[in-house]
Motif scaffolding. Structure first.
Motif, PDB file in Angstrom:
ATOM      1  N   MET A  39       0.901  -1.054  -0.520  1.00 11.79           N
ATOM      2  CA  MET A  39      -0.269   0.016   0.071  1.00 11.79           C
ATOM      3  C   MET A  39       0.904   1.073  -0.450  1.00 11.79           C
ATOM      4  O   MET A  39       2.030   1.383   0.358  1.00 11.79           O
ATOM      5  CB  MET A  39      -0.537   0.211   0.738  1.00 11.79           C
ATOM      6  N   ASN A  40       0.427   2.371  -0.726  1.00 12.38           N
ATOM      7  CA  ASN A  40       0.800   3.540  -0.625  1.00 12.38           C
ATOM      8  C   ASN A  40       0.148   3.990   0.894  1.00 12.38           C
ATOM      9  O   ASN A  40      -1.240   4.097   0.704  1.00 12.38           O
ATOM     10  CB  ASN A  40       0.567   4.663  -1.879  1.00 12.38           C
ATOM     11  N   ILE A  41       1.170   4.975   1.541  1.00  9.19           N
ATOM     12  CA  ILE A  41       1.069   5.535   2.918  1.00  9.19           C
ATOM     13  C   ILE A  41       0.707   6.731   2.808  1.00  9.19           C
ATOM     14  O   ILE A  41       1.698   7.265   2.335  1.00  9.19           O
ATOM     15  CB  ILE A  41       0.945   4.425   4.103  1.00  9.19           C
ATOM     16  N   ILE A  42       0.072   7.642   3.970  1.00  8.89           N
ATOM     17  CA  ILE A  42       0.592   8.983   4.222  1.00  8.89           C
ATOM     18  C   ILE A  42       1.758   8.416   5.845  1.00  8.89           C
ATOM     19  O   ILE A  42       1.941   7.540   6.212  1.00  8.89           O
ATOM     20  CB  ILE A  42      -0.496   9.322   5.412  1.00  8.89           C
ATOM     21  N   ASP A  43       2.731   9.115   5.013  1.00  6.39           N
ATOM     22  CA  ASP A  43       4.179   8.650   5.980  1.00  6.39           C
ATOM     23  C   ASP A  43       3.858   9.329   7.407  1.00  6.39           C
ATOM     24  O   ASP A  43       4.306  10.572   7.814  1.00  6.39           O
ATOM     25  CB  ASP A  43       5.098   9.485   4.805  1.00  6.39           C
ATOM     26  N   MET A  44       3.439   8.936   7.872  1.00  6.23           N
ATOM     27  CA  MET A  44       3.264  10.017   9.488  1.00  6.23           C
ATOM     28  C   MET A  44       4.160   9.382  10.594  1.00  6.23           C
ATOM     29  O   MET A  44       4.279  10.647  11.154  1.00  6.23           O
ATOM     30  CB  MET A  44       1.969   8.617  10.074  1.00  6.23           C
ATOM     31  N   ARG A  45       5.504   8.507  10.522  1.00  7.80           N
ATOM     32  CA  ARG A  45       6.562   8.262  10.661  1.00  7.80           C
ATOM     33  C   ARG A  45       7.561   9.998  10.771  1.00  7.80           C
ATOM     34  O   ARG A  45       8.325  10.472  11.510  1.00  7.80           O
ATOM     35  CB  ARG A  45       7.473   6.957  11.131  1.00  7.80           C
ATOM     36  N   MET A  46       7.377   9.431   9.283  1.00 11.52           N
ATOM     37  CA  MET A  46       8.145  11.404   8.552  1.00 11.52           C
ATOM     38  C   MET A  46       7.981  12.240   9.525  1.00 11.52           C
ATOM     39  O   MET A  46       8.612  13.339   9.813  1.00 11.52           O
ATOM     40  CB  MET A  46       8.816  11.227   7.607  1.00 11.52           C
ATOM     41  N   HIS A  47       6.053  12.065   8.897  1.00 10.54           N
ATOM     42  CA  HIS A  47       5.420  13.439   9.652  1.00 10.54           C
ATOM     43  C   HIS A  47       5.764  14.199  10.706  1.00 10.54           C
ATOM     44  O   HIS A  47       5.816  15.203  11.346  1.00 10.54           O
ATOM     45  CB  HIS A  47       4.113  13.446   9.591  1.00 10.54           C
ATOM     46  N   MET A  48       5.300  12.779  11.852  1.00 13.24           N
ATOM     47  CA  MET A  48       5.673  13.096  13.796  1.00 13.24           C
ATOM     48  C   MET A  48       6.834  13.521  13.561  1.00 13.24           C
ATOM     49  O   MET A  48       7.662  13.669  15.123  1.00 13.24           O
ATOM     50  CB  MET A  48       5.546  12.324  14.321  1.00 13.24           C
ATOM     51  N   ASN A  49       8.090  13.701  12.720  1.00 11.70           N
ATOM     52  CA  ASN A  49       9.855  13.909  13.516  1.00 11.70           C
ATOM     53  C   ASN A  49       9.844  15.277  12.363  1.00 11.70           C
ATOM     54  O   ASN A  49      11.232  15.768  12.423  1.00 11.70           O
ATOM     55  CB  ASN A  49      11.165  12.877  13.045  1.00 11.70           C
ATOM     56  N   ASP A  99      14.768   4.479   8.424  1.00 12.11           N
ATOM     57  CA  ASP A  99      14.493   3.476   9.179  1.00 12.11           C
ATOM     58  C   ASP A  99      12.922   2.385   8.468  1.00 12.11           C
ATOM     59  O   ASP A  99      13.003   1.615  10.092  1.00 12.11           O
ATOM     60  CB  ASP A  99      14.491   3.899  10.288  1.00 12.11           C
ATOM     61  N   SER A 100      11.538   3.531   8.914  1.00 12.09           N
ATOM     62  CA  SER A 100      10.988   2.845   8.330  1.00 12.09           C
ATOM     63  C   SER A 100      10.308   2.083   6.780  1.00 12.09           C
ATOM     64  O   SER A 100       9.322   1.682   6.848  1.00 12.09           O
ATOM     65  CB  SER A 100       9.317   3.820   8.720  1.00 12.09           C
ATOM     66  N   ASP A 101      11.090   2.233   6.313  1.00 12.20           N
ATOM     67  CA  ASP A 101      11.031   1.814   4.626  1.00 12.20           C
ATOM     68  C   ASP A 101      10.943   0.236   4.269  1.00 12.20           C
ATOM     69  O   ASP A 101      10.060   0.320   2.841  1.00 12.20           O
ATOM     70  CB  ASP A 101      12.237   2.170   4.066  1.00 12.20           C
ATOM     71  N   ASP A 102      11.185   0.214   4.946  1.00 11.73           N
ATOM     72  CA  ASP A 102      10.507  -1.978   5.226  1.00 11.73           C
ATOM     73  C   ASP A 102       9.352  -2.427   5.509  1.00 11.73           C
ATOM     74  O   ASP A 102       9.431  -3.076   5.469  1.00 11.73           O
ATOM     75  CB  ASP A 102      11.987  -2.702   5.635  1.00 11.73           C
ATOM     76  N   SER A 103       8.958  -1.192   6.057  1.00 12.00           N
ATOM     77  CA  SER A 103       8.082  -0.915   6.232  1.00 12.00           C
ATOM     78  C   SER A 103       6.922  -1.316   5.642  1.00 12.00           C
ATOM     79  O   SER A 103       5.312  -1.672   5.594  1.00 12.00           O
ATOM     80  CB  SER A 103       7.360  -0.788   7.247  1.00 12.00           C
ATOM     81  N   SER A 148       9.725  18.312  12.955  1.00 14.94           N
ATOM     82  CA  SER A 148      10.546  19.473  13.709  1.00 14.94           C
ATOM     83  C   SER A 148      11.837  19.162  13.799  1.00 14.94           C
ATOM     84  O   SER A 148      12.621  20.468  13.729  1.00 14.94           O
ATOM     85  CB  SER A 148       9.890  19.197  15.447  1.00 14.94           C
ATOM     86  N   ASP A 149      12.731  18.454  13.183  1.00 10.13           N
ATOM     87  CA  ASP A 149      14.367  17.835  12.834  1.00 10.13           C
ATOM     88  C   ASP A 149      14.331  17.507  11.292  1.00 10.13           C
ATOM     89  O   ASP A 149      13.384  16.703  11.732  1.00 10.13           O
ATOM     90  CB  ASP A 149      14.484  17.836  14.209  1.00 10.13           C
ATOM     91  N   ALA A 150      14.541  18.656  10.779  1.00 10.71           N
ATOM     92  CA  ALA A 150      14.480  17.124   8.994  1.00 10.71           C
ATOM     93  C   ALA A 150      14.976  16.186   9.492  1.00 10.71           C
ATOM     94  O   ALA A 150      15.364  15.530   8.860  1.00 10.71           O
ATOM     95  CB  ALA A 150      15.201  18.755   8.195  1.00 10.71           C
ATOM     96  N   GLN A 151      16.228  16.586  10.383  1.00  8.30           N
ATOM     97  CA  GLN A 151      17.519  15.036  10.523  1.00  8.30           C
ATOM     98  C   GLN A 151      17.109  13.760  10.695  1.00  8.30           C
ATOM     99  O   GLN A 151      17.166  13.149  10.701  1.00  8.30           O
ATOM    100  CB  GLN A 151      18.895  16.005  11.462  1.00  8.30           C
ATOM    101  N   ASN A 152      15.973  14.567  11.811  1.00  8.97           N
ATOM    102  CA  ASN A 152      15.299  13.099  12.132  1.00  8.97           C
ATOM    103  C   ASN A 152      13.858  12.882  11.885  1.00  8.97           C
ATOM    104  O   ASN A 152      13.825  11.482  11.738  1.00  8.97           O
ATOM    105  CB  ASN A 152      14.688  13.735  13.272  1.00  8.97           C
ATOM    106  N   ALA A 153      13.205  13.458  10.707  1.00  8.58           N
ATOM    107  CA  ALA A 153      12.503  13.052   9.345  1.00  8.58           C
ATOM    108  C   ALA A 153      13.082  12.616   8.412  1.00  8.58           C
ATOM    109  O   ALA A 153      12.556  11.582   8.176  1.00  8.58           O
ATOM    110  CB  ALA A 153      11.489  14.229   8.591  1.00  8.58           C
ATOM    111  N   PHE A 154      14.060  12.426   8.216  1.00  7.08           N
ATOM    112  CA  PHE A 154      15.041  11.932   7.487  1.00  7.08           C
ATOM    113  C   PHE A 154      15.699  10.342   7.730  1.00  7.08           C
ATOM    114  O   PHE A 154      15.537   9.321   6.890  1.00  7.08           O
ATOM    115  CB  PHE A 154      16.159  12.550   6.880  1.00  7.08           C
ATOM    116  N   GLY A 155      15.358  10.402   8.953  1.00  4.93           N
ATOM    117  CA  GLY A 155      16.196   9.643   9.944  1.00  4.93           C
ATOM    118  C   GLY A 155      15.053   8.422   9.834  1.00  4.93           C
ATOM    119  O   GLY A 155      15.667   7.058   9.632  1.00  4.93           O
ATOM    120  N   ASN A 156      14.347   8.935  10.166  1.00  5.42           N
ATOM    121  CA  ASN A 156      12.784   7.482  10.492  1.00  5.42           C
ATOM    122  C   ASN A 156      12.505   7.323   9.638  1.00  5.42           C
ATOM    123  O   ASN A 156      11.934   6.002   9.038  1.00  5.42           O
ATOM    124  CB  ASN A 156      12.102   8.060  11.362  1.00  5.42           C
ATOM    125  N   GLY A 157      12.174   8.734   8.018  1.00  2.22           N
ATOM    126  CA  GLY A 157      11.904   7.595   6.714  1.00  2.22           C
ATOM    127  C   GLY A 157      13.239   6.450   5.980  1.00  2.22           C
ATOM    128  O   GLY A 157      12.261   5.674   6.008  1.00  2.22           O
TER     129      GLY A 157
END
Length: 246
Positions: free
Chosen positions: A1-11, A24-28, A13-22
């Motif tokens: 499925m194609n999804i709203i990327d909530m994990r990146m969205h939640m992070n 880390d979650s891509d295997d999902s 407030s700091d682009a570096q965190n959003a990048f890292g979480n994106g």
């Protein structure tokens, strides 16, 4: 499925965190290239904040630079390009005036007329929309759109961080028929890319050209909100220098 990327969205407030979480979650997901990515929305801002995003203009520019070049489909909530209602509580319940919330009416900022000659190019404007179009994040967004549209790898290319050093650095490639688009991207910080194809790489932001003969390319830090997009056999500089992309 194609999804709203909530994990990146939640992070975001700091682009570096959003990048890292994106990453880390891509295997999902099946293919994160088609995830919908955004910072704030009609419900809340990053990190479950109940206020419209107020991290500062430079941070917004950095978020946009990442969203428009990293995997996923960048999505902008209305008014974010002028930091509309920043810091305001998005929903304070049924008793407060809508005009004081993060969901306030935005249409007044679009009143007037615009003459456009091409994608991302507003040649002239009158009325309140002229003020809107003069804002630094609007200029930033217009050029990001031009660059993304001109480089197929930034639209639907697969990404990788293998062989790369840098805070928010990655490479993307898209191949289809006679199209082979390969781009090296770094947001805000410096980066070094190894094991890449030899050839001439041109930066879509500055027009700088680098010839690679040993599979390695190094890029200096462009600064917060800025980025470098070195494209193999690319067209060079795309669009005009702006408040962040320079």
């Amino acid at each position: 499925m194609n999804i709203i990327d909530m994990r990146m969205h939640m992070n975001f407030s700091d682009a570096q965190n959003a990048f890292g979480n994106g990453k880390d979650s891509d295997d999902s997901v099946n293919d994160a290239t088609y995830n919908v990515v955004y910072v704030d929305s009609h419900d809340y801002g990053p990190n479950k904040s109940g206020n419209r995003y107020s991290g500062g203009t430079d941070a917004w520019a950095e978020n946009m630079s990442l969203m428009w070049t990293f995997r996923g489909i960048p999505t902008l909530y209305y008014g974010s390009e002028i930091e509309f209602q920043k810091g305001q509580k998005i929903d304070c319940g049924p008793t407060c005036p809508l005009a004081t919330t993060g969901r306030a009416y935005y249409g007044d900022h679009l009143a007037g007329s615009v003459t456009a000659s091409d994608f991302g190019k507003a040649d002239s404007a009158s009325g309140q929309v002229a003020t809107t179009l003069s804002q630094p994040l609007v200029k930033h967004l217009q050029r990001l759109n031009q660059i993304r549209r001109a480089v197929p790898a930034l639209q639907t290319g697969q990404y990788s961080t293998d062989g790369i050093s840098g805070r928010m650095a990655f490479k993307r490639r898209f191949t289809s028929g006679s199209t082979d688009s390969f781009a090296l991207v770094t947001v805000t910080g410096d980066a070094t890319y190894t094991g890449i194809p030899n050839g001439t790489y041109r930066d879509a932001v500055t027009g700088d050209a680098k010839t690679v003969s040993n599979g390695t390319l190094s890029v200096g830090a462009p600064g917060k909100g800025n980025l470098r997009v070195y494209v193999l056999n690319g067209p060079g500089k795309i669009g005009a220098e702006g408040p962040y992309l320079k």
